[in-house]
Design a protein around this motif. Structure first.
Motif, PDB file in Angstrom:
ATOM      1  N   ILE B  92       0.827  -1.210   0.000  1.00  0.00           N
ATOM      2  CA  ILE B  92       0.000   0.000   0.000  1.00  0.00           C
ATOM      3  C   ILE B  92       0.866   1.267   0.000  1.00  0.00           C
ATOM      4  O   ILE B  92       0.622   2.198  -0.760  1.00  0.00           O
ATOM      5  CB  ILE B  92      -0.957  -0.013   1.216  1.00  0.00           C
ATOM      6  CG1 ILE B  92      -2.025  -1.074   0.985  1.00  0.00           C
ATOM      7  CG2 ILE B  92      -1.589   1.352   1.428  1.00  0.00           C
ATOM      8  CD1 ILE B  92      -2.825  -1.420   2.222  1.00  0.00           C
ATOM      9  N   SER B  95       2.349   1.801  -3.333  1.00  0.00           N
ATOM     10  CA  SER B  95       1.373   2.374  -4.260  1.00  0.00           C
ATOM     11  C   SER B  95       1.180   3.871  -3.997  1.00  0.00           C
ATOM     12  O   SER B  95       1.080   4.665  -4.927  1.00  0.00           O
ATOM     13  CB  SER B  95       0.051   1.626  -4.110  1.00  0.00           C
ATOM     14  OG  SER B  95      -0.923   2.172  -4.950  1.00  0.00           O
ATOM     15  N   LEU B  96       1.151   4.255  -2.723  1.00  0.00           N
ATOM     16  CA  LEU B  96       1.009   5.683  -2.391  1.00  0.00           C
ATOM     17  C   LEU B  96       2.193   6.489  -2.917  1.00  0.00           C
ATOM     18  O   LEU B  96       2.033   7.613  -3.387  1.00  0.00           O
ATOM     19  CB  LEU B  96       0.920   5.878  -0.872  1.00  0.00           C
ATOM     20  CG  LEU B  96      -0.430   5.676  -0.204  1.00  0.00           C
ATOM     21  CD1 LEU B  96      -0.316   5.986   1.277  1.00  0.00           C
ATOM     22  CD2 LEU B  96      -1.475   6.569  -0.845  1.00  0.00           C
ATOM     23  N   MET B  97       3.393   5.903  -2.833  1.00  0.00           N
ATOM     24  CA  MET B  97       4.586   6.619  -3.264  1.00  0.00           C
ATOM     25  C   MET B  97       4.629   6.802  -4.777  1.00  0.00           C
ATOM     26  O   MET B  97       5.337   7.643  -5.292  1.00  0.00           O
ATOM     27  CB  MET B  97       5.852   5.867  -2.807  1.00  0.00           C
ATOM     28  CG  MET B  97       6.079   5.881  -1.309  1.00  0.00           C
ATOM     29  SD  MET B  97       6.154   7.560  -0.660  1.00  0.00           S
ATOM     30  CE  MET B  97       4.538   7.710   0.084  1.00  0.00           C
ATOM     31  N   ARG B  98       3.872   5.978  -5.487  1.00  0.00           N
ATOM     32  CA  ARG B  98       3.867   6.103  -6.946  1.00  0.00           C
ATOM     33  C   ARG B  98       2.899   7.181  -7.416  1.00  0.00           C
ATOM     34  O   ARG B  98       2.884   7.542  -8.578  1.00  0.00           O
ATOM     35  CB  ARG B  98       3.496   4.755  -7.581  1.00  0.00           C
ATOM     36  CG  ARG B  98       4.560   3.696  -7.344  1.00  0.00           C
ATOM     37  CD  ARG B  98       4.158   2.377  -7.944  1.00  0.00           C
ATOM     38  NE  ARG B  98       4.314   2.369  -9.392  1.00  0.00           N
ATOM     39  CZ  ARG B  98       3.616   1.601 -10.212  1.00  0.00           C
ATOM     40  NH1 ARG B  98       2.685   0.804  -9.745  1.00  0.00           N
ATOM     41  NH2 ARG B  98       3.826   1.628 -11.503  1.00  0.00           N
ATOM     42  N   ARG B  99       2.088   7.692  -6.524  1.00  0.00           N
ATOM     43  CA  ARG B  99       1.157   8.762  -6.891  1.00  0.00           C
ATOM     44  C   ARG B  99       1.899  10.095  -6.936  1.00  0.00           C
ATOM     45  O   ARG B  99       2.943  10.257  -6.322  1.00  0.00           O
ATOM     46  CB  ARG B  99       0.018   8.864  -5.878  1.00  0.00           C
ATOM     47  CG  ARG B  99      -0.892   7.679  -5.856  1.00  0.00           C
ATOM     48  CD  ARG B  99      -1.832   7.784  -4.693  1.00  0.00           C
ATOM     49  NE  ARG B  99      -2.738   8.912  -4.840  1.00  0.00           N
ATOM     50  CZ  ARG B  99      -3.904   8.847  -5.491  1.00  0.00           C
ATOM     51  NH1 ARG B  99      -4.291   7.705  -6.017  1.00  0.00           N
ATOM     52  NH2 ARG B  99      -4.674   9.905  -5.602  1.00  0.00           N
ATOM     53  N   ARG B 100       1.314  11.040  -7.673  1.00  0.00           N
ATOM     54  CA  ARG B 100       1.977  12.333  -7.796  1.00  0.00           C
ATOM     55  C   ARG B 100       1.641  13.237  -6.625  1.00  0.00           C
ATOM     56  O   ARG B 100       2.473  14.002  -6.172  1.00  0.00           O
ATOM     57  CB  ARG B 100       1.563  12.996  -9.103  1.00  0.00           C
ATOM     58  CG  ARG B 100       2.694  13.773  -9.713  1.00  0.00           C
ATOM     59  CD  ARG B 100       2.309  14.171 -11.118  1.00  0.00           C
ATOM     60  NE  ARG B 100       1.803  15.523 -11.157  1.00  0.00           N
ATOM     61  CZ  ARG B 100       1.019  15.975 -12.131  1.00  0.00           C
ATOM     62  NH1 ARG B 100       0.637  15.184 -13.090  1.00  0.00           N
ATOM     63  NH2 ARG B 100       0.644  17.223 -12.130  1.00  0.00           N
ATOM     64  N   ASP B 101       0.402  13.199  -6.165  1.00  0.00           N
ATOM     65  CA  ASP B 101       0.050  14.073  -5.049  1.00  0.00           C
ATOM     66  C   ASP B 101       0.759  13.578  -3.794  1.00  0.00           C
ATOM     67  O   ASP B 101       0.758  12.395  -3.485  1.00  0.00           O
ATOM     68  CB  ASP B 101      -1.470  14.147  -4.835  1.00  0.00           C
ATOM     69  CG  ASP B 101      -2.101  12.788  -4.667  1.00  0.00           C
ATOM     70  OD1 ASP B 101      -1.411  11.795  -4.976  1.00  0.00           O
ATOM     71  OD2 ASP B 101      -3.254  12.705  -4.227  1.00  0.00           O
ATOM     72  N   GLU B 128      13.137   0.669  -0.457  1.00  0.00           N
ATOM     73  CA  GLU B 128      12.249   1.676  -1.045  1.00  0.00           C
ATOM     74  C   GLU B 128      11.550   2.472   0.053  1.00  0.00           C
ATOM     75  O   GLU B 128      11.443   3.695  -0.011  1.00  0.00           O
ATOM     76  CB  GLU B 128      11.218   0.978  -1.942  1.00  0.00           C
ATOM     77  CG  GLU B 128      10.407   1.927  -2.786  1.00  0.00           C
ATOM     78  CD  GLU B 128       9.261   1.251  -3.514  1.00  0.00           C
ATOM     79  OE1 GLU B 128       9.095   0.023  -3.372  1.00  0.00           O
ATOM     80  OE2 GLU B 128       8.531   1.961  -4.214  1.00  0.00           O
ATOM     81  N   MET B 129      11.094   1.777   1.089  1.00  0.00           N
ATOM     82  CA  MET B 129      10.451   2.441   2.218  1.00  0.00           C
ATOM     83  C   MET B 129      11.430   3.404   2.877  1.00  0.00           C
ATOM     84  O   MET B 129      11.090   4.533   3.218  1.00  0.00           O
ATOM     85  CB  MET B 129      10.015   1.429   3.286  1.00  0.00           C
ATOM     86  CG  MET B 129       9.078   0.358   2.835  1.00  0.00           C
ATOM     87  SD  MET B 129       7.420   0.965   2.609  1.00  0.00           S
ATOM     88  CE  MET B 129       7.095   0.295   1.015  1.00  0.00           C
ATOM     89  N   LYS B 132      12.042   6.654   0.869  1.00  0.00           N
ATOM     90  CA  LYS B 132      10.924   7.555   0.596  1.00  0.00           C
ATOM     91  C   LYS B 132      10.105   7.917   1.832  1.00  0.00           C
ATOM     92  O   LYS B 132       9.385   8.909   1.829  1.00  0.00           O
ATOM     93  CB  LYS B 132      10.012   6.947  -0.464  1.00  0.00           C
ATOM     94  CG  LYS B 132      10.745   6.866  -1.796  1.00  0.00           C
ATOM     95  CD  LYS B 132       9.932   6.204  -2.861  1.00  0.00           C
ATOM     96  CE  LYS B 132      10.750   6.173  -4.150  1.00  0.00           C
ATOM     97  NZ  LYS B 132      10.194   5.263  -5.137  1.00  0.00           N
TER      98      LYS B 132
END
Lengths: 356, 461
Positions: B92, B95-101, B128-129, B132
């Motif tokens: 999850i 997936s959040l990190m792949r968003r632009r906002d 990755e965690m 970011k």
């Protein structure tokens, strides 16, 4: 948007110029090129689904497909039907012409905590009759018309990838603890490959002899199907989330850090061999793809670079490079032409012709 | 690494960290987590927050995002270290990190009985965690009215308190202030570094939840700087000048039926002479003590004696002294508690100098904290070996570990933190003019302060 050119900055090889580029409103989360090469479908973080003309870069359709994000898209083999899956738990079937949604449904029943699982993976069977859908721990099979045909018993964990086997009749799902294989005609799994560990993407060699899966434990696990053998390829910097076989089945490429890693599957397989690593990117690779035929490879990374490699060459340098100022999220080849599509975190989608 | 090299204070350093802060909210069902979440989501803080919930609640406000997740615990084997992580969070958050906002903060709510370890460990094992996201802190909600029922028999409850950077004592209006003080003392005995916040109806200052800085050791230590003062198994030490022969300890009635004491030879009768031997005495003091009855004698030595005080009235114990000189007398409790006096030749002797020590916390709690402080530099190689060994053998008992360490030859401070066997360390800002002194904090089960102290002491360069 056609005719826009972007000079690509590259360290090595030919510097690519964009044929076109398009900016979408949110970050692309999924991208697929239709089998006829005419369209690129992109699902974005705002739940939209855009269909872009692959030659001219015009957005032909822009549908508000899902609430929150569109996580998966897949073209039917005849390129007429597009399926999308989203964070709202819905799977939707779209006609490209006429412009309309054909059918939709919930991809999985709510879980015990009333949570609606996200639809994260979609895969059409090669005959175009069925589309497999993974949502949470559930895999289901839908007809070409968008009708739910079969729902398999849920796995123990959320499914991390879904693929059809090369025979076109069976499908496989990875998750925590192994790989489950079903035939689309039976409810019960036909095979179960157990291995303790958390799997991400997986790929079958074209002859069906090998199954390679990327792992959270910074490794690639390889199942040799005939012998029930297991190979664990370690030494990666990071988790391995993307991997692909070349069309001749002799090479497997994986991410797992800034260097793509190529394993040799010719002859007896990769046991005891050392992989070739491809230095070029400076940040972790996010996607890899082989061209339909031959040994041309494309890699995209968080550094915004798109690098093209010719693995028939002994010199390990990219033959061409493109650059955009935002992380690559997905990358794909045109099915017939040497053209690459890259989707970036800032919402831009680029088409890069690779001319040699 | 992203660590700044020449930024003067940690507040500036924090602003250069562009990673999204993550707060983990733990607490038993009914402790008020959902109330707190609703309060955070409706408060006017101007922040865009993503909430990942494991218990379904009907909340969600315009700008914010609420995602429901089912807890999936994955076991991971990385080399010789085995740990558990939360697979659902990796997916999850990825997936959040792949968003632009971009979100200003991410809040993860765990189920009531959840072990906080897999959540925290997720941020250590996944590259990755780590690049970011920044695990900002673990906040534990406690239902003040009911926690005392769970505290003794529930290991989940103990672990949630031990892991916390902030402990919110909620529903304070339902207990008396005496009960509240007692609870706070118990919680403090388990976790000596967490910030404890009292709340009614989950109303707290949002900075206590969204800007915890719990994995920022400087800030964590600001909460309770005295915690690092070493604890001793004795409360009092006095320096006496004795003649050869017997001195008498006259002990009256007090709060305990026995008291452990030790006598030790000193160089002189100054406070410095006491300080010089106090650590060596402390090591010996924890050994099994020999019982001594009133009227009996004891002498100097490396084993402590236990004065038997059950009989009421005055009790007299003879201290045999081999020769005239300066001696230290170390007592488990303060002598005043037993109206104790020291006599020789029928005259009462006052201590020439004395020191009151920070006594060990009540160790009836299974979960405790140990803070250590060392002046001078550590030898990097020795420290690595010892830490590795410690985490291999005691990692399951160590819930949280934090440290700022001076390494010989390094201009920068080395800061580290750990969760169970996982350990993450990096060079931090330069020491500059601040004295090079190392601070370490452990929170866990069955921690032995003397062993930890001795282990680290042996690593000094």
């Amino acid at each position: 948007m056609s005719g826009v050119t972007t000079r690509a900055a590259s360290a090595a090889g030919q510097s690519l110029t964009a044929r076109w580029r398009v900016q979408l409103d949110e970050a692309p989360l999924s991208m697929r090129v239709s089998a006829d090469g005419a369209h690129v479908a992109v699902g974005t973080g705002d739940g939209a689904l855009s269909v872009i003309d692959a030659d001219r870069g015009l957005v032909e359709h822009h549908w508000a497909a899902h609430a929150f994000g569109t996580l998966a898209v897949a073209w039917s083999p005849d390129s007429h039907t597009l399926v999308s899956g989203g964070q709202d738990g819905q799977v939707r079937f779209w006609n490209r012409v006429p412009d309309a949604q054909r059918a939709s449904g919930a991809a999985a029943p709510p879980t015990a905590s009333r949570n609606t699982p996200w639809v994260e993976h979609l895969a059409w069977s090669a005959d175009g009759l069925t589309c497999a859908v993974a949502a949470g721990a559930h895999v289901s099979v839908w007809s070409h018309e968008g009708e739910l045909l079969r729902r398999f018993a849920p796995l123990r964990s959320t499914i991390s990838d879904l693929q059809w086997l090369p025979d076109g009749e069976r499908l496989s799902a990875t998750g925590y603890g192994g790989v489950t294989v079903w035939s689309r005609d039976h409810d019960a799994p036909v095979d179960q490959l157990d291995w303790k560990g958390s799997f991400f993407a997986h790929a079958w060699s074209p002859n069906g002899k090998w199954l390679a899966a990327g792992m959270q434990e910074s490794a690639v696990h390889i199942f040799e199907i005939a012998t029930c053998g297991n190979l664990e390829m370690t030494g990666y910097n990071q988790k391995v989330t993307r991997l692909a076989f070349s069309s001749d089945g002799k090479k497997l490429v994986t991410n797992g850090g800034p260097y793509a890693c190529v394993w040799n599957f010719a002859g007896v397989g990769p046991a005891g061999t050392r992989p070739v690593s491809l230095p070029g990117h400076v940040l972790p690779i996010t996607d890899v793809a082989f061209y339909r035929q031959g040994l041309w490879l494309v890699t995209g990374a968080e550094d915004g670079q798109v690098l093209i490699w010719d693995l028939t060459q002994t010199v390990k340098r990219p033959i061409a490079a493109a650059f955009a100022p935002s992380a690559v999220q997905m990358i794909a080849w045109h099915p017939r032409e040497r053209r690459v599509f890259s989707a970036h975190h800032d919402g831009w989608v680029h088409a890069w012709p690779v001319i040699r | 690494m992203t660590a700044p090299t020449s930024i003067p204070d940690s507040d500036n350093a924090a602003t250069t960290d562009h990673r999204v802060p993550v707060t983990v909210l733990t607490g038993f069902l009914g402790s008020g987590k959902t109330t707190l979440l609703n309060y955070i989501l409706t408060a006017q803080h101007g922040k865009k927050i993503a909430v990942i919930e494991n218990e379904f609640g009907e909340i969600g406000i315009d700008n914010d995002l609420v995602i429901n997740a089912d807890e999936e615990i994955f076991e991971m084997n990385n080399g010789c270290i085995c740990c558990t992580v939360r697979g659902d969070l990796i997916r999850i958050l990825g997936s959040l990190m792949r968003r632009r906002d971009r979100f200003d903060a991410i809040l993860i709510e765990t189920t009531g009985l959840a072990d906080p370890a897999p959540v925290a460990q997720t941020f250590f094992v996944d590259e990755e965690m780590q690049t970011k996201l920044r695990l900002d802190g673990i906040v534990t909600m406690v239902d003040t009215k009911h926690v005392l029922l769970h505290l003794d028999e529930s290991s989940e409850c103990q672990e949630q308190i031990a892991f916390a950077d902030v402990i919110i004592l909620n529903k304070c209006d339902l207990v008396t202030s005496e009960e509240l003080d007692q609870l706070e003392r118990r919680v403090r005995g388990m976790n000596a570094v967490a910030r404890i916040v009292r709340a009614i109806n989950a109303q707290v200052d949002l900075d206590a939840v969204l800007n915890v800085g719990g994995f920022d050791l400087d800030r964590a230590l600001q909460q309770r700087p005295t915690f690092l003062e070493p604890e001793y198994p004795f409360e009092w030490g006095g320096a006496f000048l004795f003649d050869e022969g017997n001195a008498t300890l006259v002990v009256n009635d007090g709060p305990d039926p026995e008291m452990t004491v030790m006598a030790w030879k000193l160089a002189n009768t100054t406070a410095d002479a006491i300080a010089e031997v106090q650590d060596r005495v402390a090591v010996c003091f924890s050994a099994d003590a020999d019982a001594v009855q009133s009227g009996q004698g004891f002498t100097l030595g490396t084993t402590p004696v236990s004065l038997q005080l059950e009989r009421s009235g005055e009790k007299r114990f003879l201290l045999n002294l081999p020769k005239k000189g300066a001696y230290g007398l170390f007592t488990q409790h303060h002598p005043d508690e037993f109206t104790m006096r020291v006599e020789q030749h029928s005259k009462v002797l006052a201590a020439e100098s004395e020191h009151v020590f920070n006594p060990e916390h009540e160790h009836d709690e299974e979960v405790t904290s140990v803070g250590l402080e060392f002046a001078g530099d550590f030898d990097q190689k020795k420290l690595n070996t010892w830490l590795g060994e410690l985490l291999m053998t005691q990692g399951t008992d160590i819930f949280r570990m934090k440290g700022i360490v001076a390494i010989k030859g390094a201009a920068q401070r080395f800061v580290f933190q750990g969760v169970h066997m996982l350990f993450d360390g990096r060079p931090d800002r330069e020491w500059g003019t601040t004295p090079r002194s190392s601070q370490l904090v452990f929170i866990g089960r069955n921690l032995d302060r003397q062993v930890l102290h001795a282990g680290f002491h042996a690593c000094l360069a």
